[in-house]
Write an enzyme that holds these catalytic residues in place. Structure first.
Site, PDB file in Angstrom:
ATOM      1  N   SER A 143     -96.207  14.237  91.042  1.00  0.00           N
ATOM      2  CA  SER A 143     -95.656  12.883  90.884  1.00  0.00           C
ATOM      3  C   SER A 143     -96.174  12.360  89.557  1.00  0.00           C
ATOM      4  O   SER A 143     -97.128  12.918  88.998  1.00  0.00           O
ATOM      5  CB  SER A 143     -96.165  11.994  92.024  1.00  0.00           C
ATOM      6  OG  SER A 143     -95.965  10.626  91.730  1.00  0.00           O
ATOM      7  N   TYR A 156    -102.990   9.646  97.678  1.00  0.00           N
ATOM      8  CA  TYR A 156    -101.804  10.247  97.052  1.00  0.00           C
ATOM      9  C   TYR A 156    -102.137  10.700  95.634  1.00  0.00           C
ATOM     10  O   TYR A 156    -101.857  11.841  95.250  1.00  0.00           O
ATOM     11  CB  TYR A 156    -100.698   9.184  97.046  1.00  0.00           C
ATOM     12  CG  TYR A 156     -99.312   9.672  96.703  1.00  0.00           C
ATOM     13  CD1 TYR A 156     -98.550  10.375  97.616  1.00  0.00           C
ATOM     14  CD2 TYR A 156     -98.740   9.385  95.470  1.00  0.00           C
ATOM     15  CE1 TYR A 156     -97.262  10.789  97.324  1.00  0.00           C
ATOM     16  CE2 TYR A 156     -97.455   9.782  95.160  1.00  0.00           C
ATOM     17  CZ  TYR A 156     -96.710  10.484  96.096  1.00  0.00           C
ATOM     18  OH  TYR A 156     -95.430  10.886  95.792  1.00  0.00           O
ATOM     19  N   LYS A 160    -102.099  14.395  94.089  1.00  0.00           N
ATOM     20  CA  LYS A 160    -101.138  14.765  93.048  1.00  0.00           C
ATOM     21  C   LYS A 160    -101.832  15.217  91.765  1.00  0.00           C
ATOM     22  O   LYS A 160    -101.350  16.117  91.088  1.00  0.00           O
ATOM     23  CB  LYS A 160    -100.179  13.604  92.773  1.00  0.00           C
ATOM     24  CG  LYS A 160     -99.327  13.199  93.998  1.00  0.00           C
ATOM     25  CD  LYS A 160     -98.486  14.336  94.541  1.00  0.00           C
ATOM     26  CE  LYS A 160     -97.503  13.886  95.623  1.00  0.00           C
ATOM     27  NZ  LYS A 160     -96.678  14.987  96.136  1.00  0.00           N
TER      28      LYS A 160
HETATM   29  N1  LIG Z   1     -89.587   9.476  96.435  1.00  0.00           N
HETATM   30  C1  LIG Z   1     -90.317   9.270  95.362  1.00  0.00           C
HETATM   31  O1  LIG Z   1     -90.220   8.203  94.719  1.00  0.00           O
HETATM   32  C2  LIG Z   1     -91.267  10.328  94.897  1.00  0.00           C
HETATM   33  C3  LIG Z   1     -91.855  10.164  93.639  1.00  0.00           C
HETATM   34  C4  LIG Z   1     -92.758  11.131  93.186  1.00  0.00           C
HETATM   35  C5  LIG Z   1     -93.039  12.236  93.969  1.00  0.00           C
HETATM   36  N2  LIG Z   1     -92.451  12.370  95.188  1.00  0.00           N
HETATM   37  C6  LIG Z   1     -92.801  13.552  95.988  1.00  0.00           C
HETATM   38  O2  LIG Z   1     -91.628  14.250  96.332  1.00  0.00           O
HETATM   39  C7  LIG Z   1     -91.876  15.044  97.495  1.00  0.00           C
HETATM   40  C8  LIG Z   1     -90.730  14.881  98.474  1.00  0.00           C
HETATM   41  O3  LIG Z   1     -90.737  13.554  98.963  1.00  0.00           O
HETATM   42  P1  LIG Z   1     -89.412  12.689  99.189  1.00  0.00           P
HETATM   43  O4  LIG Z   1     -89.506  11.498  98.330  1.00  0.00           O
HETATM   44  O5  LIG Z   1     -88.225  13.561  99.153  1.00  0.00           O
HETATM   45  O6  LIG Z   1     -89.714  12.158 100.688  1.00  0.00           O
HETATM   46  P2  LIG Z   1     -89.005  12.458 102.103  1.00  0.00           P
HETATM   47  O7  LIG Z   1     -89.868  11.774 103.093  1.00  0.00           O
HETATM   48  O8  LIG Z   1     -87.576  12.103 102.041  1.00  0.00           O
HETATM   49  O9  LIG Z   1     -89.170  14.046 102.256  1.00  0.00           O
HETATM   50  C9  LIG Z   1     -90.441  14.616 102.517  1.00  0.00           C
HETATM   51  C10 LIG Z   1     -90.309  15.677 103.607  1.00  0.00           C
HETATM   52  O10 LIG Z   1     -91.621  16.238 103.830  1.00  0.00           O
HETATM   53  C11 LIG Z   1     -91.730  16.478 105.232  1.00  0.00           C
HETATM   54  N3  LIG Z   1     -93.130  16.599 105.662  1.00  0.00           N
HETATM   55  C12 LIG Z   1     -94.045  15.607 105.843  1.00  0.00           C
HETATM   56  N4  LIG Z   1     -95.184  16.122 106.328  1.00  0.00           N
HETATM   57  C13 LIG Z   1     -94.993  17.456 106.449  1.00  0.00           C
HETATM   58  C14 LIG Z   1     -95.813  18.523 106.885  1.00  0.00           C
HETATM   59  N5  LIG Z   1     -97.075  18.321 107.329  1.00  0.00           N
HETATM   60  N6  LIG Z   1     -95.310  19.780 106.871  1.00  0.00           N
HETATM   61  C15 LIG Z   1     -94.035  19.992 106.456  1.00  0.00           C
HETATM   62  N7  LIG Z   1     -93.213  19.025 106.028  1.00  0.00           N
HETATM   63  C16 LIG Z   1     -93.696  17.764 106.028  1.00  0.00           C
HETATM   64  C17 LIG Z   1     -91.039  15.286 105.869  1.00  0.00           C
HETATM   65  O11 LIG Z   1     -90.693  15.578 107.213  1.00  0.00           O
HETATM   66  C18 LIG Z   1     -89.843  15.098 104.941  1.00  0.00           C
HETATM   67  O12 LIG Z   1     -88.727  15.827 105.412  1.00  0.00           O
HETATM   68  C19 LIG Z   1     -93.231  14.576  98.036  1.00  0.00           C
HETATM   69  O13 LIG Z   1     -94.237  15.511  97.664  1.00  0.00           O
HETATM   70  C20 LIG Z   1     -93.448  13.250  97.329  1.00  0.00           C
HETATM   71  O14 LIG Z   1     -94.809  12.934  97.190  1.00  0.00           O
HETATM   72  C21 LIG Z   1     -91.560  11.442  95.660  1.00  0.00           C
END
Ligand SMILES: NC(=O)c1ccc[n+]([C@@H]2O[C@H](COP(=O)([O-])OP(=O)(O)OC[C@H]3O[C@@H](n4cnc5c(N)ncnc54)[C@H](O)[C@@H]3O)[C@@H](O)[C@H]2O)c1
Length: 268
Positions: A143, A156, A160
Site C-alpha cells: 500500500s 496496517y 505494509k
Molecule cells: N482498497 C484500498 O484502498 C487499498 C489501498 C491500498 C492497499 N490495499 C490492499 O489491497 C489488498 C486487497 O484489499 P481490497 O481493498 O481489495 O479489500 P477487500 O476487502 O475487497 O478484499 C480483501 C479480501 O481479502 C480476504 N481476506 C481477509 N482475511 C483473509 C485471510 N485471513 N485469508 C484469506 N483471505 C482473507 C477478504 O475475505 C477479501 O475477500 C489488501 O492487501 C489491502 O490492504 C487496498
C-alpha cells in the site's frame, strides 16, 4: 513474463476487490486461475462468475495467516495445475485507532493477515516455482501505507512496510540466484473495494473501521484500473506499482524528512 495463455495465476484475497479484479484480468488473457480466500459464499460466487466467463478455475478456502493452509494451497494448485506462474499475495484487512489503544488481538490479526500472509505466500510458493523452472512473477500487495506511514492504523502500516521490505529483498535474491521469476510490489492509494466492510466483519469484535482514510488523495480508483496496472507490471517486469502517481511528492517529502529536514511525514 509476456506469455500468459494457459499459464497459472494464484491470487489470495481473490473473492473481493483488487484480488477479484486481478483474477478477471488474468482470466481475460487465457490464464487458469486458483482463487484463495476465506471459505464462504463470496469465494464461491467469485469462482462461479469466472467460470461463467469461461475461465478454468480452482477455488481453495484458505486462511493466509495459517502456514498449514498456505501449504495446502500449494498442494491443491500442484494437484490441479502442476505449477504456478503468477502468484499474488494480496489478502488484507485493516484496523483503526491510535497504536496504544489498539488491542493486542487486533495487532495480531492485522499482522497475521497483512504481513504473515505474504511471508507464508513467498515461503511456500517461491520454492515451488523455482522447482517448476518456468518463468514466473510474484506480486505482493502492500500500500502507499508501506512507503509513507499512516495515523490511526499502525498495524496496517507496520505490515505494509514489512511487505515492501520483503519484496525488495526477494527481488534482489531471485535476481542473484538467476531464477526467472520477477517481483512486483503493489502500493495503491485509495481504491473502491469492500476493505472497510470486510475488515469489520472478519476482525475481532472491537475492530471498528468507520472510514477508509482521511487521506489527502482525491482520486479513488477502481479495482479494475489497479488490476490493469498489475498485469502491465508483470508484462514489463516492473517492480514498483504506484497506482496513484500523485503520492510521489509525499514519498519524496518523507525521504527529505529522513535525510534533511527531520520532519515526520505521514499519509493522513
Ligand atoms: N482498497 C484500498 O484502498 C487499498 C489501498 C491500498 C492497499 N490495499 C490492499 O489491497 C489488498 C486487497 O484489499 P481490497 O481493498 O481489495 O479489500 P477487500 O476487502 O475487497 O478484499 C480483501 C479480501 O481479502 C480476504 N481476506 C481477509 N482475511 C483473509 C485471510 N485471513 N485469508 C484469506 N483471505 C482473507 C477478504 O475475505 C477479501 O475477500 C489488501 O492487501 C489491502 O490492504 C487496498
Amino acid at each position: 513474463m509476456r506469455d500468459f495463455e494457459g499459464k497459472v495465476a494464484v491470487v489470495t484475497g481473490a473473492a473481493s476487490g483488487i484480488g477479484f479484479a486481478m483474477c478477471q484480468r488474468f482470466a481475460a488473457t487465457g490464464m487458469r486461475i486458483a482463487l484463495a480466500d476465506l471459505g464462504g459464499p463470496a469465494l464461491d460466487a467469485a469462482a462461479a462468475q469466472l467460470r461463467e466467463a469461461g475461465a478454468d478455475v480452482l477455488a481453495v478456502p484458505t486462511d493466509v495467516a495459517k502456514w498449514e493452509e498456505i501449504c495446502a494451497l500449494v498442494e491443491a494448485v500442484s494437484d490441479r495445475f502442476g505449477g504456478a506462474h503468477v502468484v499474488c499475495n494480496n489478502a488484507g484487512v485493516r484496523s483503526m485507532g491510535p497504536s496504544w489503544e489498539t488491542g493486542i488481538d487486533i495487532w495480531r490479526w492485522v499482522l497475521g493477515v497483512d504481513l504473515w500472509g505474504v511471508i507464508h505466500g513467498v515461503k511456500a510458493f517461491v520454492p515451488f516455482m523455482i522447482r517448476h523452472g518456468e518463468p514466473g512473477h510474484i506480486v505482493n500487495t502492500a500500500s502507499v501505507a508501506g512507503l509513507v506511514s499512516v495515523r490511526n492504523n499502525a498495524p496496517y502500516a507496520v505490515s505494509k512496510y514489512g511487505v515492501v521490505a520483503l519484496s525488495e529483498a526477494l527481488k534482489r535474491e531471485l535476481d542473484a540466484a538467476g531464477a526467472p521469476i520477477g517481483v512486483s510490489v503493489l502500493c495503491p492509494a485509495t481504491v473502491r473495494t469492500q476493505l472497510r466492510e470486510n475488515s469489520n466483519r472478519l476482525g475481532p469484535d472491537t475492530n471498528s473501521v468507520t472510514l477508509l482514510s482521511a487521506a489527502p488523495i482525491p482520486h479513488e480508483q477502481s479495482a479494475t484500473e489497479v488490476a490493469k496496472k498489475v498485469l502491465d507490471a508483470i508484462e514489463n517486469d516492473k517492480f514498483w506499482i504506484l497506482t496513484h502517481p500523485e503520492v510521489g511528492a509525499l514519498i519524496r517529502r518523507r525521504y527529505e524528512g529522513i535525510v534533511d529536514t527531520g520532519e515526520v511525514v505521514t499519509y493522513n
